[in-house]
Enzyme design. Structure first.
Site, short mmCIF file in Angstrom:
data_model
loop_
_atom_site.label_atom_id
_atom_site.label_comp_id
_atom_site.label_asym_id
_atom_site.label_seq_id
_atom_site.Cartn_x
_atom_site.Cartn_y
_atom_site.Cartn_z
N LYS A 284 14.80 -14.08 -4.40
CA LYS A 284 15.03 -14.39 -3.19
C LYS A 284 14.97 -14.12 -1.51
CE LYS A 284 20.01 -13.85 -1.82
NZ LYS A 284 20.09 -13.59 -0.45
N ASN A 285 14.72 -13.20 -0.73
CA ASN A 285 14.72 -12.78 0.04
C ASN A 285 13.39 -12.73 0.72
OD1 ASN A 285 17.25 -13.02 0.51
ND2 ASN A 285 17.88 -10.88 0.63
N CYS B 30 31.02 -13.66 8.18
CA CYS B 30 30.60 -13.73 6.36
C CYS B 30 31.40 -12.72 5.77
CB CYS B 30 29.13 -13.99 5.85
SG CYS B 30 28.13 -12.96 6.27
N ARG C 184 27.82 -10.45 11.28
CA ARG C 184 26.50 -10.78 11.16
C ARG C 184 25.70 -12.18 12.42
NH1 ARG C 184 24.82 -11.96 4.67
NH2 ARG C 184 22.79 -11.42 6.17
N ASP D 186 21.69 -4.29 -0.35
CA ASP D 186 22.03 -5.08 -1.49
C ASP D 186 21.98 -4.69 -2.32
OD1 ASP D 186 21.64 -6.98 0.64
OD2 ASP D 186 20.08 -7.67 0.58
N ARG E 7 24.23 -17.77 -6.00
CA ARG E 7 23.10 -17.92 -5.31
C ARG E 7 22.02 -16.92 -5.25
NH1 ARG E 7 25.95 -14.94 -0.54
NH2 ARG E 7 23.59 -15.77 0.31
N1 EPU Z 1 21.69 -8.20 13.86
C1 EPU Z 1 22.30 -8.26 14.79
N2 EPU Z 1 22.12 -9.07 15.67
C2 EPU Z 1 21.04 -10.01 15.34
C3 EPU Z 1 20.84 -9.72 13.86
C4 EPU Z 1 21.05 -8.45 13.02
O1 EPU Z 1 23.24 -7.14 15.10
O2 EPU Z 1 20.78 -10.62 15.43
C5 EPU Z 1 23.30 -6.96 12.94
C6 EPU Z 1 23.13 -7.18 11.79
O3 EPU Z 1 24.37 -7.23 11.86
C7 EPU Z 1 23.26 -5.68 10.66
C8 EPU Z 1 21.59 -5.63 10.79
O4 EPU Z 1 21.44 -6.43 12.28
O5 EPU Z 1 24.28 -5.29 10.79
C9 EPU Z 1 21.06 -5.99 10.01
O6 EPU Z 1 21.42 -7.31 9.80
P1 EPU Z 1 19.35 -8.03 9.63
O7 EPU Z 1 19.30 -8.79 10.30
O8 EPU Z 1 18.54 -7.08 8.88
O9 EPU Z 1 19.96 -8.78 8.34
P2 EPU Z 1 19.82 -10.20 7.71
O10 EPU Z 1 18.89 -11.09 8.09
O11 EPU Z 1 20.58 -11.04 8.42
C10 EPU Z 1 18.66 -9.51 5.47
C11 EPU Z 1 19.03 -10.13 4.32
C12 EPU Z 1 20.84 -9.77 3.21
C13 EPU Z 1 20.27 -8.13 3.07
C14 EPU Z 1 19.92 -7.40 4.99
C15 EPU Z 1 19.55 -6.34 5.02
C16 EPU Z 1 17.55 -11.82 3.69
C17 EPU Z 1 18.37 -13.43 3.33
N3 EPU Z 1 19.30 -11.64 3.72
O12 EPU Z 1 20.17 -10.53 6.17
O13 EPU Z 1 20.77 -9.93 2.17
O14 EPU Z 1 21.44 -7.07 3.21
O15 EPU Z 1 18.80 -7.71 5.24
O16 EPU Z 1 18.94 -5.56 4.25
O17 EPU Z 1 16.63 -11.39 4.02
C18 EPU Z 1 21.35 -10.88 -0.23
O18 EPU Z 1 20.87 -11.15 0.09
O19 EPU Z 1 22.82 -10.27 -0.64
C19 EPU Z 1 21.72 -10.52 1.60
C20 EPU Z 1 22.91 -9.92 2.10
#
Ligand code: EPU
Length: 419
Positions: free
Chosen positions: A22-23, A117, A122, A306, A398
């Site tokens: 998915k990701n 969420c 996030r 995850d 999802r």
């Molecule tokens: N963060 C910030 N600011 C930002 C972006 C991130 O503070 O602008 C913080 C987040 O709040 C978090 C950390 O940085 O504490 C890491 O977040 P990240 O941005 O890596 O998460 P994401 O890109 O929103 C993806 C996956 C998630 C997975 C996380 C961590 C996708 C579509 N989603 O989310 O997947 O948990 O990386 O590996 O790639 C899932 O599949 O169930 C899922 C939640």
């Protein structure tokens, strides 16, 4: 709304095939917007989230055709709309992945800000700050980020405070078409990012540093469409592996990539599972007794957040004490209260959960709160004595392709019924 009814205590035997990640599918689908022409994406999983992003692409004017099982042909010639509307973004935060491609190719985008969420606040501040450094003008208005740039974006030096997965992906896509060199420091290193880099390179992007935390992108004036295969879903793989640990039995997980799960395999062996690795297969035997292990979630190659909830369900089945530390998201323990309803003994102290193994769980009516929390309830239900009913399973849809069907084929007694 549907619910899952699981009769627990049945060991799992047989083979299960893993779907595309998915990701990885989400950023790769977004990347099709970067140039005109027909892209082919293979091994696209059939999930609620992939359907949502395809709907989003169609709302911009992309023509998306499924030409075979898991194979999509996607083409964005004339854009008809620059807005990712709240109704779609609120159902899937990863919709923010269209921001980089829209700005890079068309110089304008209006994307609804995702709210908080179930697993944490996030924010997307890293994405926005990086795009601003690349010359984008951003205004936050009426719950939307309105972005524009004059001509192409410019290369910039970017350093993330924390390695952000979708942040790295958004900036990689934006930088591919920018003028000059963009360097992303403290970039995320998840395998899904490698998959996106492979697609962007096949499209003609010039990217160095794949697999490391410093990525350097020398922007090009235009890209060409590509034919790309989505990597296997490492979280789906891990979920089946943990499920056999919980339910017992012996399964072969096919079409997976064990090299993408270094931390999980080490921890599961320490927990007592017998695991044989092939190139694209895993043979897993869920023997007893289970040892308690401690885990701390970390960016890749550390232990994936995850899979934290699923491992917590497994740890309730030991006779010992396990400490689970969640460092990525501040609120990712929503499954604890539901696992307690099944007899688990878990204390939460800030970002740590202390699981005192209770030797066994009993079936109960529980509620899914987010995608991976739901998966942990399925793992718990497979191991529990008696019947577990999990409501709100749209979360599972999802991110898990045909979960009930795949588990049934392994001998689980699991039914999806209307509530
Ligand atoms: N963060 C910030 N600011 C930002 C972006 C991130 O503070 O602008 C913080 C987040 O709040 C978090 C950390 O940085 O504490 C890491 O977040 P990240 O941005 O890596 O998460 P994401 O890109 O929103 C993806 C996956 C998630 C997975 C996380 C961590 C996708 C579509 N989603 O989310 O997947 O948990 O990386 O590996 O790639 C899932 O599949 O169930 C899922 C939640």
């Amino acid at each position: 709304m549907d619910k899952l009814v699981i009769e627990g205590g049945k060991p799992l035997y047989g083979e299960v095939s893993i779907s595309g990640a998915k990701n990885a599918a989400l950023p790769l689908l977004a990347a099709t917007m970067l140039c005109p022409g027909q892209h082919i994406l293979r091994n696209v999983p059939d999930l609620r989230d992939t359907r949502t992003i395809i709907k989003l692409l169609e709302s911009f004017g992309s023509e998306c055709r499924r030409i075979a099982r898991g194979v999509w042909q996607i083409e964005l010639t004339d854009i008809t709309n620059f807005e990712a509307a709240y109704d779609l973004v609120k159902t899937m935060r990863a919709s923010v992945l269209v921001l980089g491609p829209l700005l890079a190719r068309f110089g304008v985008a209006r994307v609804s800000l995702p709210g908080g969420c179930a697993i944490g606040a996030r924010p997307i501040d890293f994405h926005l700050q990086a795009l601003q450094k690349m010359g984008a003008e951003l205004i936050l208005r009426e719950g939307y980020v309105e972005a524009k740039c004059h001509g192409r974006l410019s290369g910039a030096d970017i350093c993330f405070d924390i390695p952000s997965v979708t942040g790295t992906e958004n900036i990689l896509m934006a930088a591919a078409l920018a003028r000059g060199v963009t360097v992303i420091k403290n970039a995320a290193r998840e395998p899904e990012i490698g998959n996106l880099i492979d697609m962007l390179r096949a499209m003609g992007a010039d990217i160095k540093g794949r697999g490391t935390d410093i990525l350097s992108v020398n922007g090009v004036a235009e890209l060409q469409p590509a034919d790309t295969k989505i990597i296997p879903d490492r979280i789906e793989t891990g979920t089946y592996l943990i499920a056999v640990g919980a339910a017992g039995g012996e399964i072969i997980i096919k079409d997976c990539n064990p090299a993408h799960l270094p931390a999980l395999l080490e921890k599961m062996r320490a927990a007592g599972l017998v695991i044989e690795e092939g190139k694209n297969t895993l043979k897993v035997c869920g023997s007893r007794p289970l040892n308690s292990i401690d885990i701390k979630t970390m960016p890749y190659p550390g232990f994936p957040t995850d899979l934290q909830a699923q491992v917590m369900a497994l740890m309730t089945l030991t006779d010992g004490l396990s400490v689970i530390n969640e460092t990525i998201f501040e609120n990712r323990f929503m499954h604890v209260a539901e696992l307690r309803r099944m007899g688990a003994n878990i204390k939460v102290d800030g970002r740590s959960a202390i699981v005192k193994g209770c030797g066994g769980l009993t079936g109960a009516r529980v509620m899914a709160t987010d995608l991976r929390a739901s998966a942990s309830l399925v793992v718990a239900g497979l191991a529990a004595r008696g019947v577990t009913e999990i409501s709100r399973i749209y979360h599972l849809e999802r991110g898990y392709d045909n979960l009930a069907g795949k588990l049934t084929a392994l001998g689980a007694v699991i039914r999806q019924v209307k509530e």
